[in-house]
Design a protein around this motif. Structure first.
Motif, PDB file in Angstrom:
ATOM      1  N   ASP A  21      70.791  50.434  11.553  1.00 33.04           N
ATOM      2  CA  ASP A  21      69.596  51.003  10.933  1.00 33.04           C
ATOM      3  C   ASP A  21      69.010  50.038   9.901  1.00 33.04           C
ATOM      4  N   ASP A  22      67.707  50.167   9.657  1.00 31.74           N
ATOM      5  CA  ASP A  22      67.017  49.389   8.627  1.00 31.74           C
ATOM      6  C   ASP A  22      67.075  50.152   7.306  1.00 31.74           C
ATOM      7  N   GLY A  30      69.481  46.299  10.108  1.00 32.61           N
ATOM      8  CA  GLY A  30      68.533  45.751  11.056  1.00 32.61           C
ATOM      9  C   GLY A  30      69.057  44.639  11.944  1.00 32.61           C
ATOM     10  N   GLN A  97      69.792  52.226  15.608  1.00 32.74           N
ATOM     11  CA  GLN A  97      68.454  52.297  16.197  1.00 32.74           C
ATOM     12  C   GLN A  97      68.449  52.101  17.706  1.00 32.74           C
ATOM     13  N   ASP A  98      69.433  51.382  18.229  1.00 33.58           N
ATOM     14  CA  ASP A  98      69.451  51.069  19.651  1.00 33.58           C
ATOM     15  C   ASP A  98      70.856  50.603  20.014  1.00 33.58           C
ATOM     16  N   SER A 114      65.706  44.343  21.634  1.00 29.34           N
ATOM     17  CA  SER A 114      65.827  45.796  21.539  1.00 29.34           C
ATOM     18  C   SER A 114      64.754  46.449  22.409  1.00 29.34           C
ATOM     19  N   LYS A 116      64.110  49.603  22.600  1.00 26.58           N
ATOM     20  CA  LYS A 116      63.463  50.678  21.837  1.00 26.58           C
ATOM     21  C   LYS A 116      62.443  50.136  20.844  1.00 26.58           C
ATOM     22  N   LEU A 117      62.777  49.045  20.149  1.00 26.71           N
ATOM     23  CA  LEU A 117      61.862  48.493  19.141  1.00 26.71           C
ATOM     24  C   LEU A 117      60.914  47.453  19.723  1.00 26.71           C
TER      25      LEU A 117
END
Length: 138
Positions: A21-22, A30, A97-98, A114, A116-117
């Motif tokens: 996570d960021d 990140g 996040q992914d 990523s 997702k991002l």
């Protein structure tokens, strides 16, 4: 002293990695790292890893083989290495996040894409340590 347990999981020649996570204040925000986490008081590294894998990807792993230990003045990291018997689609990302299965060629570039991002992100230091250990393993 902080202790963590981390899993290097391989499936079909690729390795399972987590995009952290960021969130400011967490370790390596990140970046791509390994699933796992801190040991709770009284917990062994293998117990912590089983708990973390259940919490992070909803996988009841069973026993995973110990691989190596890395120590600094701030932290002891216990690395475990095993095959991943499940396809990626059977895992549920509950933290981060992914997650992707990344090949060694992609990991060697120092960043992973990523889906997702829709962007590449760098590798966390713990993942870099695991890759160095892989290179030393015959």
């Amino acid at each position: 002293m902080l202790e963590v347990a981390l899993a290097m999981l391989e499936r079909d020649g690729s390795w399972l990695v987590q995009l952290r996570d960021d969130i400011p204040g967490i370790v390596s925000p990140g970046t791509w790292g390994l699933f796992g986490g801190h040991l709770d008081p009284g917990e062994s590294p293998d117990q912590a890893l089983k708990r973390e894998l259940l919490e992070e990807i909803n996988w009841c792993s069973g026993d995973l083989p110990f691989w190596f230990r890395h120590s600094t003045s701030q932290r002891i990291a216990h690395f475990f290495r095993s095959s991943l018997p499940l396809p990626l689609e059977d895992l549920q990302l509950l933290e981060g996040q992914d997650m992707v299965l990344a090949g060694l060629e992609e990991l060697a570039t120092g960043q992973v894409w990523s889906p997702k991002l829709q962007q590449a992100r760098p590798l966390a230091p713990s993942l870099q340590l695991a890759l160095e250990a892989l290179r030393r393993t015959p």
